[in-house]
Design a protein around this motif. Structure first.
Motif, mmCIF file in Angstrom:
data_model
loop_
_atom_site.group_PDB
_atom_site.id
_atom_site.type_symbol
_atom_site.label_atom_id
_atom_site.label_comp_id
_atom_site.label_asym_id
_atom_site.label_seq_id
_atom_site.Cartn_x
_atom_site.Cartn_y
_atom_site.Cartn_z
ATOM 1 N N UNK A 1 0.854 -1.202 0.000
ATOM 2 C CA UNK A 1 0.000 0.000 0.000
ATOM 3 C C UNK A 1 0.887 1.249 0.000
ATOM 4 N N UNK A 2 0.674 2.151 -0.959
ATOM 5 C CA UNK A 2 1.527 3.336 -1.019
ATOM 6 C C UNK A 2 0.723 4.581 -0.652
ATOM 7 N N UNK A 3 1.444 5.680 -0.378
ATOM 8 C CA UNK A 3 0.797 6.941 0.001
ATOM 9 C C UNK A 3 0.194 7.605 -1.232
ATOM 10 N N UNK A 4 -0.845 8.415 -1.005
ATOM 11 C CA UNK A 4 -1.500 9.134 -2.102
ATOM 12 C C UNK A 4 -0.476 9.914 -2.927
ATOM 13 N N UNK A 5 0.434 10.609 -2.242
ATOM 14 C CA UNK A 5 1.391 11.461 -2.947
ATOM 15 C C UNK A 5 2.300 10.623 -3.847
ATOM 16 N N UNK A 11 1.638 8.237 -11.253
ATOM 17 C CA UNK A 11 0.702 8.476 -12.370
ATOM 18 C C UNK A 11 1.243 9.580 -13.276
ATOM 19 N N UNK A 12 1.690 10.681 -12.661
ATOM 20 C CA UNK A 12 2.144 11.816 -13.468
ATOM 21 C C UNK A 12 3.406 11.484 -14.248
ATOM 22 N N UNK A 13 4.256 10.618 -13.674
ATOM 23 C CA UNK A 13 5.451 10.207 -14.420
ATOM 24 C C UNK A 13 5.085 9.376 -15.638
ATOM 25 N N UNK A 14 3.931 8.712 -15.596
ATOM 26 C CA UNK A 14 3.526 7.841 -16.701
ATOM 27 C C UNK A 14 2.736 8.587 -17.776
ATOM 28 N N UNK A 15 2.191 9.739 -17.430
ATOM 29 C CA UNK A 15 1.295 10.438 -18.365
ATOM 30 C C UNK A 15 2.025 11.589 -19.031
ATOM 31 N N UNK A 16 2.006 11.614 -20.352
ATOM 32 C CA UNK A 16 2.617 12.732 -21.077
ATOM 33 C C UNK A 16 1.638 13.295 -22.081
ATOM 34 N N UNK A 323 -10.895 9.352 -9.017
ATOM 35 C CA UNK A 323 -10.833 10.156 -10.235
ATOM 36 C C UNK A 323 -10.150 11.488 -9.943
ATOM 37 N N UNK A 324 -10.594 12.164 -8.868
ATOM 38 C CA UNK A 324 -10.008 13.475 -8.554
ATOM 39 C C UNK A 324 -8.520 13.361 -8.244
ATOM 40 N N UNK A 325 -8.156 12.332 -7.483
ATOM 41 C CA UNK A 325 -6.765 12.235 -7.022
ATOM 42 C C UNK A 325 -5.813 11.759 -8.114
ATOM 43 N N UNK A 326 -6.267 10.834 -8.964
ATOM 44 C CA UNK A 326 -5.325 10.186 -9.875
ATOM 45 C C UNK A 326 -5.667 10.352 -11.354
ATOM 46 N N UNK A 327 -6.964 10.234 -11.701
ATOM 47 C CA UNK A 327 -7.318 10.183 -13.127
ATOM 48 C C UNK A 327 -7.316 11.570 -13.758
ATOM 49 N N UNK A 328 -7.929 12.527 -13.053
ATOM 50 C CA UNK A 328 -7.973 13.882 -13.626
ATOM 51 C C UNK A 328 -6.572 14.446 -13.888
ATOM 52 N N UNK A 329 -5.628 14.304 -12.928
ATOM 53 C CA UNK A 329 -4.283 14.801 -13.227
ATOM 54 C C UNK A 329 -3.672 14.134 -14.477
ATOM 55 N N UNK A 330 -3.946 12.845 -14.657
ATOM 56 C CA UNK A 330 -3.400 12.155 -15.831
ATOM 57 C C UNK A 330 -4.016 12.698 -17.122
ATOM 58 N N UNK A 331 -5.331 12.912 -17.108
ATOM 59 C CA UNK A 331 -5.995 13.452 -18.312
ATOM 60 C C UNK A 331 -5.437 14.836 -18.634
ATOM 61 N N UNK A 337 -1.283 20.003 -20.331
ATOM 62 C CA UNK A 337 -1.127 20.934 -19.209
ATOM 63 C C UNK A 337 0.037 20.494 -18.340
ATOM 64 N N UNK A 338 0.757 21.459 -17.816
ATOM 65 C CA UNK A 338 1.960 21.100 -17.065
ATOM 66 C C UNK A 338 1.694 20.990 -15.577
ATOM 67 N N UNK A 339 0.539 21.467 -15.123
ATOM 68 C CA UNK A 339 0.258 21.425 -13.688
ATOM 69 C C UNK A 339 0.243 19.980 -13.194
ATOM 70 N N UNK A 340 0.450 19.833 -11.902
ATOM 71 C CA UNK A 340 0.522 18.469 -11.395
ATOM 72 C C UNK A 340 -0.769 18.072 -10.686
ATOM 73 N N UNK A 341 -0.713 17.872 -9.401
ATOM 74 C CA UNK A 341 -1.878 17.305 -8.716
ATOM 75 C C UNK A 341 -2.824 18.413 -8.281
ATOM 76 N N UNK A 342 -4.113 18.079 -8.070
ATOM 77 C CA UNK A 342 -5.052 19.120 -7.658
ATOM 78 C C UNK A 342 -4.633 19.705 -6.314
#
Ligand code: AMP
Ligand code: MG
Length: 419
Positions: A1-5, A11-16, A323-331, A337-342
């Motif tokens: 189990x990993x931390x949200x951060x 996720x962000x490292x995988x999404x370009x 979705x808010x924590x992981x999917x939206x940042x990836x989309x 967009x260059x921003x990272x997490x909400x």
């Protein structure tokens, strides 16, 4: 189990950003620009009147008062006033908003500060000016003061809103290069799940996750492609997952926890999706699974970038939080967009609150941003299946793990869900 951060970082490292392509101006809204855009004109293209009134030589009117002969009328869109007929001392020209001021003049007096003059030669041949604040440049927008020919007016990475659409039109860009919307395949899973138009039989519930996810994807800037409900069999899952892997992203709901029929992770691995994480230290949403499918199905015609795959938990509120924590940042990353997490915002609790939780908990809440100093009220909520409670929420309060007795006014962190 990993931390949200840590999960968000993975996720962000995988999404370009998806490879850019041309978009017609009418379709460019909500995309990210993939080129610098320069103007092909000066704007305004000439010294332009900002009022209906009279174009004057300001030096002719000491104290803003005096009389002039009217040398002509100028409307927006008519051919320019001849350069060899520059206005001379004692002359003014009637002018309409948006028209080029005639050569020789340097200011426009609004019509309300004028009246008919007394000089001979017909009713409209003379004008009396009475504008004590008259000065050079008044009510004139100089050529090129908004933008100059060759100037870069919009940069790569700009989020295209209505104002950007207008600027693109101004500089003559009928098509622009943008990052496309990610195509997001959506699969619901579960033997108990039926579609909205069906009547649930004994032990059945309707599929809320499919429509919710399609709506979330649309709002986030992606294009949803709902593929249907997979029954809890390897064959059925394989069939829909294989189709979904042609998209830029695949979202599944259900079948990722520890039950005997939670077959999703196994099927994903079998179909070549590399697991990045399974289970995050968060409530709700703990069973969430994330992986990358390195090779597109051969029938993909869209791009060769990997497909990001999320196995979201089945409970509807877990779906929304994940979705808010992981999917939206990836989309948003895929959109360019260059921003990272909400970002979390700080707010004062409106009422006292005692709770205990073994995991960081996102609790449905109402965030009031109207006054200075945000305030947040946690809402009654029955837990991760209780989607109805979310219809009264606009955010989630983040309660840290442990046992806490918070008082009214205490500062808490809030995840503001986007509308
Ligand atoms: P699962 O992780 O598959 O065991 O699902 C967890 C819970 O979420 C179960 O109570 C399911 O009935 C519910 N659930 C799963 N999929 C959906 C769906 N598409 N819409 C609404 N509820 C669902
Ligand atoms: Mg299930």
């Amino acid at each position: 189990m990993i931390a949200v951060e840590d999960a968000q970082r993975a996720v962000l490292e995988s999404a370009g950003p998806l490879p850019p392509g041309p978009a017609r101006l009418a379709d460019a809204l909500g995309h990210v620009l993939a080129e610098d855009v320069a103007s092909d004109i000066d704007m305004p293209p000439y010294d332009k009147a900002l009022m209906d009134g009279y174009a004057v030589r300001s030096q002719d009117f000491p104290g803003g008062a005096g009389e002039a002969a009217v040398a002509g009328e100028i409307f927006a869109g008519q051919p320019p006033w001849p350069a060899d007929r520059a206005l001379v001392a004692g002359q003014a020209a009637r002018i309409m908003t948006g028209a080029p001021i005639p050569p020789g003049t340097d200011a426009v007096v609004m019509v309300e500060r004028t009246r008919q003059g007394s000089k001979v030669g017909g009713p409209s041949s003379a004008v009396r000016i009475d504008d004590p604040r008259l000065k050079p440049g008044q009510n004139v927008m100089g050529r090129g003061t908004e933008m100059q020919c060759g100037q870069v007016v919009l940069r790569t990475g700009t989020w295209i809103r209505p104002a950007e659409i207008g600027v693109l039109a101004t500089v003559g860009r009928a098509t622009v290069s943008v990052h496309p919307r990610p195509r997001v395949a959506i699969v619901s899973t579960g033997n108990e799940v039926v579609e909205a138009h069906e009547s649930p039989g004994p032990g059945q519930i309707r599929n809320s996750n499919g429509p919710t996810l399609a709506a979330l994807v649309t709002r986030a800037g992606g294009t949803p492609d709902y593929l249907g409900i997979a029954r809890d069999t390897n064959d059925d899952l394989r069939r829909l997952v294989a189709t979904g892997l042609r998209a830029d992203m695949l979202l599944l709901s259900g079948g990722v926890s520890a039950g005997d029929l939670d077959l999703v992770p196994g099927v994903l691995r079998e179909l070549g999706v590399r697991e990045v994480f399974h289970k995050v230290n968060v409530k709700p949403g703990k069973p969430v699974w994330f992986g990358i499918a390195p090779f597109r199905n051969q029938q993909s015609t869209i791009s060769n970038s990997p497909t990001l795959v999320f196995g979201l938990p089945g409970n509807p509120v877990s779906v929304m939080v994940c979705f808010e924590l992981f999917v939206r940042p990836a989309i948003r990353r895929m959109l360019g967009l260059s921003e990272s997490v909400p970002p979390l915002v700080s707010a004062a609790l409106t009422e006292e609150r005692s709770y205990r939780s073994d995991r960081p908990t996102y609790w449905p809440a109402w965030l009031d941003t109207r006054d200075a100093g945000f305030r947040v009220r946690p809402l009654p909520w029955q837990g991760s299946p209780d989607l109805r409670a979310i219809t009264e929420a606009n955010s989630f309060v983040l309660f840290p793990p442990g046992e806490h007795a918070l008082r009214a006014g205490d500062c808490v962190q809030v995840l503001s869900a986007r509308e």
